[in-house]
Design a protein around this motif. Structure first.
Motif, mmCIF file in Angstrom:
data_model
loop_
_atom_site.group_PDB
_atom_site.id
_atom_site.type_symbol
_atom_site.label_atom_id
_atom_site.label_comp_id
_atom_site.label_asym_id
_atom_site.label_seq_id
_atom_site.Cartn_x
_atom_site.Cartn_y
_atom_site.Cartn_z
ATOM 1 N N THR A 1 27.767 59.333 31.440
ATOM 2 C CA THR A 1 28.067 60.492 32.269
ATOM 3 C C THR A 1 27.099 60.595 33.431
ATOM 4 O O THR A 1 26.239 59.727 33.629
ATOM 5 N N GLU A 2 27.224 61.674 34.199
ATOM 6 C CA GLU A 2 26.492 61.845 35.445
ATOM 7 C C GLU A 2 25.229 62.700 35.250
ATOM 8 O O GLU A 2 25.114 63.444 34.273
ATOM 9 N N PRO A 3 24.284 62.637 36.207
ATOM 10 C CA PRO A 3 23.050 63.434 36.086
ATOM 11 C C PRO A 3 23.295 64.933 35.924
ATOM 12 O O PRO A 3 22.538 65.612 35.229
ATOM 13 N N GLY A 4 24.339 65.459 36.571
ATOM 14 C CA GLY A 4 24.618 66.883 36.442
ATOM 15 C C GLY A 4 24.897 67.284 35.009
ATOM 16 O O GLY A 4 24.449 68.348 34.548
ATOM 17 N N VAL A 5 25.634 66.453 34.283
ATOM 18 C CA VAL A 5 25.919 66.737 32.878
ATOM 19 C C VAL A 5 24.649 66.609 32.041
ATOM 20 O O VAL A 5 24.436 67.367 31.091
ATOM 21 N N VAL A 6 23.798 65.655 32.396
ATOM 22 C CA VAL A 6 22.511 65.523 31.699
ATOM 23 C C VAL A 6 21.699 66.806 31.870
ATOM 24 O O VAL A 6 21.114 67.325 30.908
ATOM 25 N N ARG A 7 21.666 67.356 33.086
ATOM 26 C CA ARG A 7 20.938 68.607 33.309
ATOM 27 C C ARG A 7 21.577 69.758 32.535
ATOM 28 O O ARG A 7 20.874 70.650 32.030
ATOM 29 N N MET A 8 22.900 69.747 32.431
ATOM 30 C CA MET A 8 23.563 70.760 31.604
ATOM 31 C C MET A 8 23.136 70.625 30.142
ATOM 32 O O MET A 8 22.946 71.624 29.431
ATOM 33 N N GLY A 9 22.985 69.382 29.680
ATOM 34 C CA GLY A 9 22.535 69.162 28.313
ATOM 35 C C GLY A 9 21.113 69.644 28.094
ATOM 36 O O GLY A 9 20.799 70.211 27.038
ATOM 37 N N GLN A 10 20.239 69.421 29.080
ATOM 38 C CA GLN A 10 18.869 69.956 28.995
ATOM 39 C C GLN A 10 18.899 71.481 28.867
ATOM 40 O O GLN A 10 18.178 72.070 28.048
ATOM 41 N N HIS A 11 19.709 72.098 29.684
ATOM 42 C CA HIS A 11 19.849 73.553 29.653
ATOM 43 C C HIS A 11 20.335 74.000 28.278
ATOM 44 O O HIS A 11 19.824 74.977 27.713
ATOM 45 N N GLY A 12 21.310 73.282 27.728
ATOM 46 C CA GLY A 12 21.864 73.639 26.433
ATOM 47 C C GLY A 12 20.856 73.551 25.311
ATOM 48 O O GLY A 12 20.831 74.409 24.415
ATOM 49 N N LEU A 13 20.010 72.529 25.337
ATOM 50 C CA LEU A 13 18.986 72.396 24.294
ATOM 51 C C LEU A 13 18.054 73.605 24.273
ATOM 52 O O LEU A 13 17.614 74.047 23.203
ATOM 53 N N ALA A 14 17.740 74.135 25.438
ATOM 54 C CA ALA A 14 16.877 75.302 25.495
ATOM 55 C C ALA A 14 17.603 76.579 25.101
ATOM 56 O O ALA A 14 17.013 77.502 24.534
ATOM 57 N N ARG A 15 18.896 76.636 25.394
ATOM 58 C CA ARG A 15 19.654 77.870 25.179
ATOM 59 C C ARG A 15 20.203 78.017 23.770
ATOM 60 O O ARG A 15 20.364 79.151 23.277
ATOM 61 N N TRP A 16 20.510 76.917 23.084
ATOM 62 C CA TRP A 16 21.148 77.042 21.780
ATOM 63 C C TRP A 16 20.335 77.885 20.795
ATOM 64 O O TRP A 16 20.906 78.759 20.117
ATOM 65 N N PRO A 17 19.027 77.694 20.653
ATOM 66 C CA PRO A 17 18.297 78.554 19.708
ATOM 67 C C PRO A 17 18.424 80.040 20.039
ATOM 68 O O PRO A 17 18.517 80.879 19.129
ATOM 69 N N GLN A 18 18.455 80.385 21.321
ATOM 70 C CA GLN A 18 18.614 81.781 21.713
ATOM 71 C C GLN A 18 19.994 82.296 21.338
ATOM 72 O O GLN A 18 20.133 83.417 20.815
ATOM 73 N N LEU A 19 21.017 81.505 21.579
ATOM 74 C CA LEU A 19 22.377 81.923 21.263
ATOM 75 C C LEU A 19 22.591 82.047 19.763
ATOM 76 O O LEU A 19 23.207 82.999 19.279
ATOM 77 N N LEU A 20 22.065 81.081 19.012
ATOM 78 C CA LEU A 20 22.257 81.092 17.565
ATOM 79 C C LEU A 20 21.562 82.282 16.917
ATOM 80 O O LEU A 20 22.044 82.823 15.918
ATOM 81 N N ALA A 21 20.440 82.692 17.480
ATOM 82 C CA ALA A 21 19.687 83.814 16.910
ATOM 83 C C ALA A 21 20.461 85.125 16.992
ATOM 84 O O ALA A 21 20.150 86.078 16.266
ATOM 85 N N GLN A 22 21.476 85.192 17.840
ATOM 86 C CA GLN A 22 22.246 86.425 18.030
ATOM 87 C C GLN A 22 23.500 86.478 17.157
ATOM 88 O O GLN A 22 24.238 87.472 17.212
ATOM 89 N N ARG B 1 16.560 54.598 33.951
ATOM 90 C CA ARG B 1 16.992 55.016 35.293
ATOM 91 C C ARG B 1 17.293 56.516 35.305
ATOM 92 O O ARG B 1 16.962 57.230 36.265
ATOM 93 N N THR B 2 17.939 57.002 34.235
ATOM 94 C CA THR B 2 18.213 58.437 34.138
ATOM 95 C C THR B 2 16.919 59.239 34.148
ATOM 96 O O THR B 2 16.817 60.277 34.808
ATOM 97 N N GLN B 3 15.905 58.762 33.445
ATOM 98 C CA GLN B 3 14.639 59.477 33.402
ATOM 99 C C GLN B 3 13.981 59.562 34.773
ATOM 100 O O GLN B 3 13.299 60.535 35.073
ATOM 101 N N ARG B 4 14.203 58.552 35.583
ATOM 102 C CA ARG B 4 13.653 58.587 36.936
ATOM 103 C C ARG B 4 14.450 59.543 37.833
ATOM 104 O O ARG B 4 13.923 60.053 38.829
ATOM 105 N N THR B 5 15.702 59.777 37.476
ATOM 106 C CA THR B 5 16.588 60.595 38.300
ATOM 107 C C THR B 5 16.533 62.071 37.926
ATOM 108 O O THR B 5 16.574 62.943 38.801
ATOM 109 N N VAL B 6 16.443 62.361 36.640
ATOM 110 C CA VAL B 6 16.514 63.738 36.138
ATOM 111 C C VAL B 6 15.131 64.158 35.650
ATOM 112 O O VAL B 6 14.586 63.561 34.716
#
Length: 371
Positions: A68-89, A122-127
């Motif tokens: 997939t593309e870097p934008g989706v990777v950034r969405m995945g990063q966001h999701g990893l941080a957000r899931w614990p907050q969402l699950l706690a509710q 390469r992804t790590q260098r980009t994102v």
């Protein structure tokens, strides 16, 4: 945008069409904010027939960057941080793990593994913000995941990646909707033609989260078939999602609670929802057995197939092409990984008429006057 969507400044009556992952997440969030929410779903609370029910629910942005593309990777990063907050509710606990991803390969597949490692680097260098992948030798593998010691001699460890239990999550979201007073119409198929938002007696806003059920509106949607085996294997002690590099079927094994393992690999350009083929089943099970011989004594709990809603570029999209109707689609194979990002983008659009997050994620947002 604000001319197309009502303001959330005061409580609204909101209808959500589609009771899969996105529909449930949005229903919970909007009900928590004090809006009157009703949901229509073709299935029941167990999400039978939804792509979200047949999934491994891995949250692996770096691993998925291979497809997939870097934008989706950034969405995945966001999701990893957000899931614990969402699950706690939520009303019920949901298994969530963030112990990284292990990638292994057999010696004959070393060239494919080298290409994969190059892609991930390469992804790590980009994102920005991705933890550095860690090459492992045999000793490193044995220390990290003793179960695979002796069968593999090299690997990659992707720290920080995670997973959750998709079925526990869907159940907890259903229980939370009930707790919040969301009116849910299970086993009730509806389309956009059934609503006239903004007119007397109708909702103020309609959100369409139907996936492949929205093909009448998204003509370019296609199904991508996936096949998944769920096993009960008390003799296997994998501690984290494990991916096996292979030129024909790059398998993944995701350990869940209760000695349950979700195993998948297939990705077929087809809308076919018939049972899994003998070939696919043999490939999945033989690859799992190659990772750990304990799978030979596992019990097959389920062999499931489902089609993921996919747009031509394999990327998700949000659009408002008629007043008071917002549509979300195209989550493809990344549904659980990117769902929190999609949720937050939609909430920004509803609250302010624009989304800073959408720009960060390179997410396509189509407006009526900007096709």
């Amino acid at each position: 945008m604000r001319t197309l969507l009502p303001s959330l400044d005061s409580p609204l009556s909101i209808t959500i069409v589609g009771a899969g992952l996105m529909g449930r997440l949005l229903a919970v969030r909007l009900a928590q904010d004090g809006h009157r929410v009703q949901v229509y779903g073709t299935g029941g609370p167990d999400a039978q027939g939804s792509a979200a029910r047949v999934a491994a629910a891995m949250l692996a942005p770096l691993a998925e960057s291979a497809v997939t593309e870097p934008g989706v990777v950034r969405m995945g990063q966001h999701g990893l941080a957000r899931w614990p907050q969402l699950l706690a509710q939520l009303a019920e606990p949901v298994f969530f793990q963030q112990d990284g991803t292990l990638i292994v390969w057999h010696r004959q597949d070393a060239a494919d593994a080298a290409r994969l490692q190059h892609t991930l680097e390469r992804t790590q260098r980009t994102v920005e913000g991705l933890p550095a992948l860690q090459p492992l030798d045999g000793a490193g593998l044995a220390q990290l995941e003793p179960t695979v010691a002796g069968r593999f001699h090299q690997g990659l460890y992707l720290p920080g990646e995670g997973q959750l239990d998709n079925r526990q999550l869907l159940s907890s979201l259903a229980a939370t909707m009930q707790q919040l007073g969301v009116q849910v119409h299970w086993h009730t198929a509806r389309g956009l033609q059934d609503f006239a938002p903004g007119t007397p007696g109708e909702s103020d806003l309609v959100l369409d989260c139907r996936g492949l059920g929205a093909r009448a509106q998204w003509r370019e949607l296609r199904g991508v078939r996936g096949e998944v085996v769920r096993l009960h294997a008390p003799g296997v002690t994998l501690q984290r999602p494990t991916r096996v590099v292979h030129p024909r079927y790059p398998i993944y094994i995701a350990p869940k609670e209760g000695d349950v393992f979700v195993i998948g690999a297939t990705e077929i350009e087809s809308d076919d929802l018939s049972p899994a083929s003998v070939r696919s089943t043999l490939e999945l099970l033989s690859a799992a057995y190659a990772v750990h011989p304990g799978f030979a004594e596992a019990r097959i709990l389920e062999l499931a197939t489902q089609c993921r809603p996919t747009l031509p570029d394999n990327l998700p999209a949000v659009r408002v092409v008629q007043p008071r109707v917002l549509e979300v689609n195209g989550l493809y194979r990344h549904g659980f990984m990117i769902a929190p990002a999609m949720l937050d983008v939609v909430m920004e659009l509803l609250q302010t008429g624009q989304s800073r997050l959408a720009q960060r994620f390179d997410l396509r947002v189509q407006l009526q006057d900007n096709p």
